[in-house]
Structures are given as C-alpha cells and as structure tokens.
Design a protein around this motif. Structure first.
Motif, PDB file in Angstrom:
ATOM      1  N   GLN A   1    -101.758   5.707 -60.077  1.00  0.00           N
ATOM      2  CA  GLN A   1    -100.897   4.862 -59.824  1.00  0.00           C
ATOM      3  C   GLN A   1     -99.667   5.204 -59.036  1.00  0.00           C
ATOM      4  O   GLN A   1     -99.194   4.787 -58.206  1.00  0.00           O
ATOM      5  CB  GLN A   1    -100.297   4.189 -61.057  1.00  0.00           C
ATOM      6  CG  GLN A   1    -101.263   3.375 -61.738  1.00  0.00           C
ATOM      7  CD  GLN A   1    -100.928   2.910 -62.978  1.00  0.00           C
ATOM      8  OE1 GLN A   1    -100.340   3.498 -63.987  1.00  0.00           O
ATOM      9  NE2 GLN A   1    -101.705   1.892 -63.635  1.00  0.00           N
ATOM     10  N   SER A   2     -99.143   6.688 -59.244  1.00  0.00           N
ATOM     11  CA  SER A   2     -98.237   7.007 -58.564  1.00  0.00           C
ATOM     12  C   SER A   2     -98.542   7.427 -57.166  1.00  0.00           C
ATOM     13  O   SER A   2     -97.805   7.062 -56.099  1.00  0.00           O
ATOM     14  CB  SER A   2     -97.034   8.266 -59.414  1.00  0.00           C
ATOM     15  OG  SER A   2     -98.297   9.210 -59.927  1.00  0.00           O
ATOM     16  N   ILE A   3     -99.620   7.953 -57.102  1.00  0.00           N
ATOM     17  CA  ILE A   3     -99.970   8.666 -55.649  1.00  0.00           C
ATOM     18  C   ILE A   3    -100.346   7.255 -54.729  1.00  0.00           C
ATOM     19  O   ILE A   3     -99.657   7.243 -53.478  1.00  0.00           O
ATOM     20  CB  ILE A   3    -101.295   9.159 -55.528  1.00  0.00           C
ATOM     21  CG1 ILE A   3    -100.928  10.620 -56.151  1.00  0.00           C
ATOM     22  CG2 ILE A   3    -102.135   9.213 -54.125  1.00  0.00           C
ATOM     23  CD1 ILE A   3    -102.750  11.572 -56.329  1.00  0.00           C
ATOM     24  N   VAL A   4    -100.829   6.090 -55.374  1.00  0.00           N
ATOM     25  CA  VAL A   4    -100.894   4.785 -54.381  1.00  0.00           C
ATOM     26  C   VAL A   4     -99.527   4.099 -54.252  1.00  0.00           C
ATOM     27  O   VAL A   4     -99.379   3.743 -53.199  1.00  0.00           O
ATOM     28  CB  VAL A   4    -102.011   4.036 -55.379  1.00  0.00           C
ATOM     29  CG1 VAL A   4    -102.054   2.584 -54.458  1.00  0.00           C
ATOM     30  CG2 VAL A   4    -103.346   4.596 -55.292  1.00  0.00           C
ATOM     31  N   GLN A   5     -98.856   4.338 -55.236  1.00  0.00           N
ATOM     32  CA  GLN A   5     -97.438   3.698 -55.134  1.00  0.00           C
ATOM     33  C   GLN A   5     -96.623   4.218 -54.062  1.00  0.00           C
ATOM     34  O   GLN A   5     -96.083   3.661 -53.223  1.00  0.00           O
ATOM     35  CB  GLN A   5     -96.856   3.487 -56.626  1.00  0.00           C
ATOM     36  CG  GLN A   5     -97.176   2.556 -57.520  1.00  0.00           C
ATOM     37  CD  GLN A   5     -96.805   1.227 -57.258  1.00  0.00           C
ATOM     38  OE1 GLN A   5     -96.018   0.982 -56.607  1.00  0.00           O
ATOM     39  NE2 GLN A   5     -97.591   0.071 -57.874  1.00  0.00           N
ATOM     40  N   VAL A   6     -96.371   5.543 -54.140  1.00  0.00           N
ATOM     41  CA  VAL A   6     -95.688   6.368 -53.209  1.00  0.00           C
ATOM     42  C   VAL A   6     -96.472   6.245 -51.828  1.00  0.00           C
ATOM     43  O   VAL A   6     -95.608   6.161 -50.711  1.00  0.00           O
ATOM     44  CB  VAL A   6     -95.490   7.777 -53.657  1.00  0.00           C
ATOM     45  CG1 VAL A   6     -96.683   8.700 -53.386  1.00  0.00           C
ATOM     46  CG2 VAL A   6     -94.357   8.439 -52.939  1.00  0.00           C
ATOM     47  N   ALA A   7     -97.616   6.190 -51.640  1.00  0.00           N
ATOM     48  CA  ALA A   7     -98.419   6.158 -50.307  1.00  0.00           C
ATOM     49  C   ALA A   7     -98.156   4.697 -49.731  1.00  0.00           C
ATOM     50  O   ALA A   7     -97.824   4.531 -48.709  1.00  0.00           O
ATOM     51  CB  ALA A   7     -99.966   6.164 -50.408  1.00  0.00           C
ATOM     52  N   GLY A   8     -97.713   3.703 -50.483  1.00  0.00           N
ATOM     53  CA  GLY A   8     -97.539   2.432 -50.366  1.00  0.00           C
ATOM     54  C   GLY A   8     -95.942   2.282 -49.603  1.00  0.00           C
ATOM     55  O   GLY A   8     -95.592   1.031 -49.077  1.00  0.00           O
ATOM     56  N   ARG A   9     -95.239   3.085 -49.514  1.00  0.00           N
ATOM     57  CA  ARG A   9     -93.927   3.398 -49.289  1.00  0.00           C
ATOM     58  C   ARG A   9     -94.029   3.471 -47.509  1.00  0.00           C
ATOM     59  O   ARG A   9     -93.122   3.543 -46.850  1.00  0.00           O
ATOM     60  CB  ARG A   9     -92.966   4.182 -49.728  1.00  0.00           C
ATOM     61  CG  ARG A   9     -92.828   4.230 -51.156  1.00  0.00           C
ATOM     62  CD  ARG A   9     -92.283   2.920 -51.836  1.00  0.00           C
ATOM     63  NE  ARG A   9     -93.203   2.626 -52.724  1.00  0.00           N
ATOM     64  CZ  ARG A   9     -93.288   1.347 -53.224  1.00  0.00           C
ATOM     65  NH1 ARG A   9     -92.379   0.392 -52.747  1.00  0.00           N
ATOM     66  NH2 ARG A   9     -94.113   0.737 -54.160  1.00  0.00           N
ATOM     67  N   ALA A  10     -95.259   4.017 -46.982  1.00  0.00           N
ATOM     68  CA  ALA A  10     -95.303   4.470 -45.636  1.00  0.00           C
ATOM     69  C   ALA A  10     -95.633   3.270 -44.806  1.00  0.00           C
ATOM     70  O   ALA A  10     -96.439   2.462 -45.169  1.00  0.00           O
ATOM     71  CB  ALA A  10     -96.534   5.365 -45.487  1.00  0.00           C
ATOM     72  N   GLY A  11     -95.006   3.215 -43.686  1.00  0.00           N
ATOM     73  CA  GLY A  11     -95.349   2.169 -42.672  1.00  0.00           C
ATOM     74  C   GLY A  11     -95.343   1.029 -43.065  1.00  0.00           C
ATOM     75  O   GLY A  11     -96.202   0.112 -42.957  1.00  0.00           O
ATOM     76  N   ARG A  12     -94.227   0.396 -43.756  1.00  0.00           N
ATOM     77  CA  ARG A  12     -94.311  -0.988 -44.309  1.00  0.00           C
ATOM     78  C   ARG A  12     -93.883  -1.969 -43.239  1.00  0.00           C
ATOM     79  O   ARG A  12     -94.245  -3.020 -43.333  1.00  0.00           O
ATOM     80  CB  ARG A  12     -93.236  -1.051 -45.532  1.00  0.00           C
ATOM     81  CG  ARG A  12     -93.681  -0.426 -46.728  1.00  0.00           C
ATOM     82  CD  ARG A  12     -92.956  -0.659 -47.764  1.00  0.00           C
ATOM     83  NE  ARG A  12     -93.867  -1.534 -48.595  1.00  0.00           N
ATOM     84  CZ  ARG A  12     -93.526  -2.523 -49.654  1.00  0.00           C
ATOM     85  NH1 ARG A  12     -92.043  -2.209 -50.002  1.00  0.00           N
ATOM     86  NH2 ARG A  12     -94.087  -3.201 -50.120  1.00  0.00           N
TER      87      ARG A  12
END
Ligand code: ADP
Ligand code: ZN
Ligand code: ZN
Length: 729
Positions: free
Chosen positions: A574-585
C-alpha cells in the motif's frame, strides 16, 4: 432505578435513584445525569431504566441532576456505540465517552443556550414610581421595556457598563433571567459550483451510487491515485444534499488539512462541520452541534466522527479506507471503517469505501459480492500512469541511501523543471549508532530496540518509548569512535544539501511537522514550486496532491519485506503504491524508482508487473491458505508487566480457562512474547484467538473475559483485548 454508564474502566453500569423530586417515569435512556461517585460527582449517561437493584437499598444514592431534556445521541447512534462496546468488549462508559464531545461530558448544555432577562412585577412596579436612575440604568430600563426580554446581543449593543446596571436590577429583584434555546434554523439550500465533466468510469460510479440513495448499499470505490475518486464523492454528496440529507465523510487524521477541506467548501456554499483532534473543546462542541442539528449538511471528520449524530443522514464516505488510523489502537479499540458500514446499514443509506489500495478485508467483501465494486482504472485529466522500475541496491553504489541510477534520474527531472519526492519511512538521522570496534549499537535501556540518532538535536531517541540520551562521542564499552549507520530522513536531507547545493528541499515527517499549521506551510512551499525536492515519511503518502512531482524514489522498499506481522506485506504494498501515485498527477508523465536489495522478492516483482491488483490476488490466496483474515476472525489478548513471567503466567492461566468444550471452533495460538518483547520497561506477551466464525468468537469472548478479570494473576499485569486487531506482531 437508573443504570448509568460512567467514563470509568469498569465493565459495568452504576445504579442510582432518580434525583430527588424527579419521577422515574420522566427519565429516559440516553440522557446525561450528574451523579455522586465516591467523593466526587461525575457525569454519565442513562443506559437502562429498571426496577430493583443488586445493591442494598441503603447504599443506593440518588442522582444529583438530569442535565438533558432530550438525549444528546439519537437512538441509532446510541445503539451503535452500545453495540461497539459489546463487540470490542470495552466498558460502555468509556465507549460512550468517545462518542460525546468532552464539553458535554463536562456538563455544557446540549444545545446553544442564551441567558435572557425580563422584568419581574416588582421591577415594573418600582419603575412606575419613577425612581432616580443613572444613564446606564435608564438605557437598560428602556431596552427592557422595548422588548419582551434581552440577551447578550442587546447587552453588547448597550455597552460594557450595562452589565453593572443589570446586576443592580437583579439584586433589587426587579428582573429575572431564563435560559433560552434558539430554534435550529433550517440549513441553507446548497448552491453548487460546476465540477469537471466526468469521465465515463466516474459517471458510471456516480450513477450506481445515486441509484441507491435512501437504501443501504455498500460500495468499494477502487480507483488508482488521481483517478478522481474525490470527484465521485463530491457529486454523490451533491445528490444527497439535493434530497435535503447530510453527508458524513471520514478521512485519515493527517489527511484532514485545510487544503482538503477547501475542496469541499469551494464546491458547496453550505456550512461544513469539520471534526479533528486539533479542535478546542468549544470548537468541537460547536461542530458537533451543527452536525446533530442538521445545520451542517456536510460533516468531515477523522475516526471518532463515525459516532457523530446526524439529523438526516444520507450517505457515509470513508476515504482511504485502508488507512490504519481508522482503527483505534488503544483503549476503545474500534474500527471506524467497519462501524461506518454498520452505521450506514442501520440508517438505510449507502456507504462508499474509497481507496487506490483497498484493504484485503474490503477487497474480499467485493470479491464475495457483499460490496459493489466500482472501478476507476485510469487517471482523470491528462495524466498517464507513471513508469515504474526497481533499482538493485546490490549492484549499484549508494551514497547516504541514494543509489547512482536514482541520483541520475533526480538530476534529469530537476533539470526538466520537475519536482522530486524521496520516500523513506524512517525519521531521524540514522536508525543505529554503531561501534565498528566492538559491535556495540546504542540500545534503549527500556526497550528491546535501538536508539535512533537525531543529529541536529544531538540526541539519541527511542522511537518506541521516547527515552532520550545525549549522543556519546565514543563507544561507552570500548572507547572507540562510533558512527551512525543507515539512513533516516534527516540524513537524506543533509546529503541532498551536499549533492544538490542551492536546491530547496522540504522535509515532511513528525520531527519537522508538529502542527497543522506546519504541514500547511510545508505543502505551500511545495505547491508554490519553491521547494524542488521533498523528503518524507508515511506522512507524504496520505492523500496530498503534488501535481508537479515527476519522480518518486522509494529509498528502501525492504523495510517491510520481512516483518513479523501477517499484514506487513499489505502495508508495504500500500505505501509503495500510494507514494508512487504522487508522481505525475498533472500533465507531466511520472517515473517511479523503487530501491531494493531483494529485487527478486515475489511481492515486489508482482507489484511491479501486475500492480496492486496482482499483489492483492496473490496475498488473498495466501491468507486463505493460512486461514488469516479476511478468512478468519482474530482477537488478541495482550498483557504486559515489569516482570516477564507475570505477563506469560497470566496468559497461560487465561489459556487454561479457554480450553475445554466452550472454546469450540476457537483456536488459541500462544501465549508468546511480542515481537519486541520489552517496551518502556515492561515485558509484553500475547495470546491470539482465531475462528472462522465471527459469532463463535464473540460468544466465546464475553464469558471468557469475565473469567479472566477474576484471575489472581490478572492483578500483576496490564491486559487488554483487541477484537479484529490490525497488528499482531
Ligand atoms: P483521487 O481522489 O482518486 O486521488 P482526485 O479526485 O483528487 O483523485 O482527482 C485527481 C485530479 O484529477 C484532481 O486534480 C481533480 O481535480 C482532477 N479530476 C478529477 N476528475 C476529473 C475529470 N472528470 N476531468 C478532469 N479532471 C478531473
Ligand atoms: Zn565499542
Ligand atoms: Zn525505548
């Protein structure tokens, strides 16, 4: 007989006679009463009204006063709290205390109340005799003549000296006061600002939710980060407001920033009740009243807001439903997410659980068809999915935790005008202070843990118990030079100064951010574009939008790979996917680098190739195999004591009590020492209970806990029961 729940750690109610002069018939459950308790008086809630008591009548005391004319909690909420106290096996008095604002527990009036003043006959008669009055007194008399009564607003207009005159009139017996409750005003009709045109997936989700208004329907809104889940919440709420109903929105604690609230308040022109832990008692009461009266059509709050009474509930939304902060980890260990679903069911309204990384519990509910799954598979707007790659720490050189390929990528993104986010879930300078000569590693004197080096503060700090010590210059056992080993966010920030001189960095973790104001200021530095590099912990992954971040580097993915808890991998994913989701929004394509020394680890490879869905499928299969939740139910009996044997003996005794025919389908595992056995000078151990049947586990727990409370060995330990525990390590 009034059976009263008091805010006390006792699993029982307390019997009182009604206050002198008050008939039992006029008392109702749910009303607050002030009662004598020992030498003090306490405020509690009437939970039951019955005939007769186990207490000898000579020892029964009368309650002092009934404080309410109507129950603060509506019947539905009251029953929800009682149900939760039963289910989590927690004293109902403490559970009810969680649900009531502390100002009400301190005796403040339930509704907004105003003291108003009016003439008494003595006053009008005295006035008819034309007494000599000063100018203030004349003004006051005129105001009292002009209106039937006057209150604070009128007195304010008359000026400060009038209070003296008022006191004078009162002592002469000319005027009298009374308490006035202004009637609740109907909430203003909402005007709604225009949102973006919905994507097809959003529109489909909205239609599905909209079709269920007025009936119970649980939804999982499973959308990748940036897919526009919040937009779906906003539109669903719009439909709810149009029906004259209220929306309850639950969010994780640190996600509830003014920025987040802004998204709601800029869309609707209605009062918002915002409930979080940073409010003063008075503010909290004000918000709570607005929710209860219906004056606030939208209520946004953290965990305990699940208990806020609503005049006309219409929908419940749980954002980031996987977030651990929904489960209270001490005292009354309830899950606000689970209770939100139950509450929606009792009200007969829809509930939407939203997440990019749903908990395996919620995913399984969707798999089995109990929850309707709504998918938002793509990012809204123009943003594409980020490119993701692993960086193998075994072959690439790293300096201060940043490997060469990551360094090169950072240079590239910064040169292109992007922002860079470095994620490391470890604050401080370094997790260990180490002596290479004798292998000494600064231990905490109170815990089975090492002290974290905080260089800027020149302290060693234990992150488990808070113990502190100065940083020694030399090894206390052999005198050799010691050095910090490993990375924390503070060290990474330092290194960035060296690697990228002059590039502004903002660090977001619990050491740099201690208040809401500070997180706002830090986020502002990011949004204005002033800060180019962000370094942070878990705090960064909670729902904040960073539209200009184009590169995310997960500095150490290995931290969660080998945890002792069966949920460790879920949390890591969850934390990897969540933090990855901050990129290139926004419109820029994003890139995500995950640094690891175990690139072949199946969790990571699956996450990289199949994303969270692939991970979750595999993880659910493993859980089913091992009979872990969501395929079984757990309860954890924890105990700690200054003496190791005391905790274990108590749990052994508890286990003995459990064995036998009564335990039926309940399996007992342990007792065993906790993964970190000693914390803050106490030895911790646990006994795990598991069953495939929630009902069986519940039936077993109640009598067992009663028996445990009576154990001799219970007196030497602190113990607690955690139903549906989040952490079992
Ligand atoms: P999530 O809550 O799923 O992370 P958000 O609702 O925050 O996603 O949306 C991410 C971004 O996309 C926001 O800036 C939002 O304004 C924008 N957005 C959402 N829905 C749409 C849409 N239908 N069209 C254009 N932009 C949208
Ligand atoms: Zn040494
Ligand atoms: Zn410690």
């Amino acid at each position: 007989m009034l059976r009263v729940a008091l805010d006390a750690p006792l699993r029982r109610l307390f019997d009182y006679l009604p206050p002198v002069g008050v008939a039992l018939e006029s008392c109702r459950t749910g009303l607050r009463v002030e009662v004598p308790f020992g030498r003090q008086t306490r405020i509690g809630l009437i939970v039951e009204i019955g005939q007769g008591s186990n207490l000898p009548s000579a020892r029964l005391k009368a309650a002092a006063t009934v404080l309410d004319t109507e129950p603060p909690l509506d019947a539905m909420t009251f029953e929800l709290v009682r149900w939760a106290a039963d289910y989590y096996h927690h004293p109902v008095g403490e559970a009810l205390a969680t649900a009531l604002p502390s100002a009400l527990r301190a005796g403040r009036p339930l509704n907004v109340r105003e003291t108003r003043w009016q003439w008494r006959t003595a006053g009008t008669e005295a006035l008819a005799g034309r007494p000599r009055l000063g100018p203030r007194q004349k003004a006051l008399a005129a105001a009292l003549n002009a209106a039937a009564s006057i209150g604070d607003t009128e007195l304010e207009v008359l000026g400060s000296g009038t209070r003296e005159a008022l006191k004078g009139f009162a002592t002469r017996g000319w005027i009298e006061s009374f308490e006035y409750e202004p009637p609740a005003l109907a909430p203003p009709a909402a005007t709604v600002a225009q949102g973006p045109k919905l994507t097809a997936a959003q529109a489909e989700a909205l239609t599905a939710i909209g079709a269920t208004l007025g009936t119970f329907a649980p939804f999982l809104l499973h959308g990748v980060t940036g897919s526009g889940k919040t937009e779906v919440y906003l539109r669903s709420i719009e439909a709810v407001l149009a029906r004259g109903e209220q929306a309850l929105v639950l969010v994780p604690e640190i996600a509830l920033t003014p920025q987040a609230v802004q998204r709601f308040s800029s869309r609707y022109s209605v009062p918002l009740a915002v409930l979080h832990s940073g409010l003063t008692d008075g503010e909290r009461l004000q918000m709570w009243r607005a929710a209860r009266s219906g004056a606030a059509p939208i209520v946004i709050g953290t965990r305990s807001a699940v208990f806020v009474p609503l005049a006309r509930p219409g929908i419940v939304i749980v954002d980031e439903e996987h977030d651990a902060s929904y489960k209270q980890q001490e005292g009354f260990r309830y899950s606000a997410r689970d209770l939100a679903v139950l509450r929606a069911q009792r009200h007969g309204i829809p509930v939407v659980l939203g997440s990019a990384t749903p908990s395996l519990e919620t995913l399984q509910q969707a798999e089995s068809g109990r929850y309707v799954r709504l998918r938002l598979p793509e990012r809204a707007g123009a943003a594409g999915a980020p490119r993701t790659a692993m960086v193998d720490l075994r072959i690439h050189e790293e300096r201060h935790g940043i490997a060469t390929p990551s360094m090169l990528a950072m240079q590239r993104h910064l040169a292109a005008g992007g922002q860079v986010l470095l994620y490391l879930n470890r604050r401080g300078y370094a997790p260990t202070l180490f002596c290479p000569a004798c292998s000494w590693a600064a231990p905490c004197g109170e815990c089975d843990a090492r002290m974290t080096v905080h260089l800027k503060r020149h302290r060693l700090i234990c992150h488990h118990c808070g113990a502190q010590a100065p940083v020694p210059f030399a090894c206390p056992t052999c005198g050799a030079e010691v050095r910090p080993v490993g990375q924390g966010t503070e060290r990474v920030e330092d290194a960035l100064d060296e690697f990228f001189p002059g590039v502004p960095v903002v660090r977001i973790d619990r050491d740099t951010i201690q208040s809401r104001g500070e997180i706002e200021a830090a986020l502002e530095r990011v949004h204005s574009g002033e800060a180019r590099i962000l370094v942070g912990t878990q705090m960064l992954t909670k729902g904040h939008d960073f539209p200009d971040v184009t590169l995310v580097v997960v500095l150490n993915a290995d931290q969660g790979l080998f945890g002792s808890d069966f949920r460790a991998s879920e949390r890591l994913a969850q934390s990897i996917v969540q933090v990855a989701g901050r990129a290139g929004r926004a419109t820029r394509p994003g890139e995500v680098l995950v640094q690891t020394a175990c690139p072949e680890h199946p969790l990571l490879t699956r996450l990289m190739t199949e994303g969270y869905d692939g991970y979750a499928r595999a993880a659910l299969a493993e859980r089913a195999e091992a009979r872990w939740p969501p395929f079984s139910r757990l309860a954890l009996l924890r105990a700690d004591a200054p003496v190791r044997e005391h905790a274990l003996e108590f749990l052994e005794a508890a286990r003995k009590l459990a064995e036998g025919p009564a335990s039926g389908s309940v399996r007992l595992l342990g007792p065993a020492a906790a993964a970190m056995e000693r914390r803050a000078g106490r030895y911790r151990a646990q006994l795990l209970l598991e069953s495939t049947s929630r009902g069986a586990l519940q039936q077993f727990l109640a009598p067992w806990l009663d028996a445990i409370s009576a154990l001799q060995s219970a007196r030497r330990v602190r113990w607690s029961i955690d139903v549906d525990p989040l952490e079992v390590g």
